[in-house]
Design a protein around this motif. Structure first.
Motif, PDB file in Angstrom:
ATOM      1  N   ARG A  51       0.852  -1.183   0.000  1.00 24.20           N
ATOM      2  CA  ARG A  51       0.000   0.000   0.000  1.00 24.20           C
ATOM      3  C   ARG A  51       0.891   1.237   0.000  1.00 24.20           C
ATOM      4  NH1 ARG A  51      -4.370  -0.470   4.053  1.00 24.20           N
ATOM      5  NH2 ARG A  51      -5.529  -1.257   2.276  1.00 24.20           N
ATOM      6  N   HIS A  52       0.641   2.136  -0.913  1.00 25.50           N
ATOM      7  CA  HIS A  52       1.398   3.380  -1.002  1.00 25.50           C
ATOM      8  C   HIS A  52       0.655   4.420  -0.175  1.00 25.50           C
ATOM      9  CE1 HIS A  52       3.981   1.974  -4.387  1.00 25.50           C
ATOM     10  NE2 HIS A  52       2.979   1.131  -4.490  1.00 25.50           N
ATOM     11  N   THR A  53       1.252   4.813   0.948  1.00 30.39           N
ATOM     12  CA  THR A  53       0.574   5.738   1.847  1.00 30.39           C
ATOM     13  C   THR A  53       1.195   7.121   1.749  1.00 30.39           C
ATOM     14  OG1 THR A  53       2.011   5.122   3.679  1.00 30.39           O
ATOM     15  CG2 THR A  53      -0.067   3.934   3.478  1.00 30.39           C
ATOM     16  N   GLY A  99       5.081   6.361   2.591  1.00 31.55           N
ATOM     17  CA  GLY A  99       5.952   5.355   2.010  1.00 31.55           C
ATOM     18  C   GLY A  99       5.171   4.142   1.573  1.00 31.55           C
ATOM     19  N   ILE A 100       5.890   3.064   1.310  1.00 31.30           N
ATOM     20  CA  ILE A 100       5.274   1.818   0.861  1.00 31.30           C
ATOM     21  C   ILE A 100       5.205   0.875   2.048  1.00 31.30           C
ATOM     22  CG2 ILE A 100       5.456  -0.123  -0.723  1.00 31.30           C
ATOM     23  CD1 ILE A 100       7.059   1.735  -2.583  1.00 31.30           C
ATOM     24  N   VAL A 101       3.999   0.402   2.340  1.00 30.87           N
ATOM     25  CA  VAL A 101       3.771  -0.461   3.501  1.00 30.87           C
ATOM     26  C   VAL A 101       3.287  -1.821   3.010  1.00 30.87           C
ATOM     27  CG1 VAL A 101       2.437  -0.747   5.616  1.00 30.87           C
ATOM     28  CG2 VAL A 101       3.134   1.535   4.884  1.00 30.87           C
TER      29      VAL A 101
END
Length: 134
Positions: free
Chosen positions: A69-71, A82-84
């Motif tokens: 998920r790109h937050t 960031g990317i989670v």
């Protein structure tokens, strides 16, 4: 034309899936149980159930169905961007419970325990399923 409420949309979705005439059926698998994925990209993987979403007939299994998920960072700075990586829910029909006795994936049978309570029975070995207490 009247819009449907979320409850009505959910019930229609369950009817289309064929689940108990539109009623969400109770799930036999609970959080903490070990399951094996039998369909999809992660077929053959085992993991422990982290969360059960009974109303959606889905469950979250640790290390299975991992998505990114790109937050975006929060305005107040309380959420880091960031990317989670996270474990997305799987449908209940895509997993099999792993028996605590014979350590093999099995279908679930129901029985009555010695104290009169309902218990889950392994279809392979016939033994009662023991849940690990947390």
């Amino acid at each position: 034309m009247a819009r449907r409420t979320p409850e009505q949309r959910h019930r229609v979705a369950l009817k289309h899936e064929g689940w108990a005439h539109g009623h969400a059926r109770p799930l036999d698998i609970r959080s903490g149980d070990t399951v094996m994925v039998i369909a999809g990209r992660d077929r053959g993987k085992r993991g422990q159930v982290q969360r059960v979403l009974a109303s959606e007939q889905r469950l979250v299994v640790a290390g299975v169905n991992t998505l990114k998920r790109h937050t975006r960072a929060g305005v107040r700075g309380n959420v880091q961007g960031g990317i989670v990586d996270f474990d997305a829910p799987l449908h209940y029909s895509n997993v099999l419970l792993v028996c605590s006795r014979c350590d093999k994936p099995t279908r679930i049978g129901h029985g009555v325990g010695s104290d009169g309570s309902r218990v889950i029975v392994c279809r392979r070995c016939g033994e009662q399923h023991e849940r690990v207490s947390a």
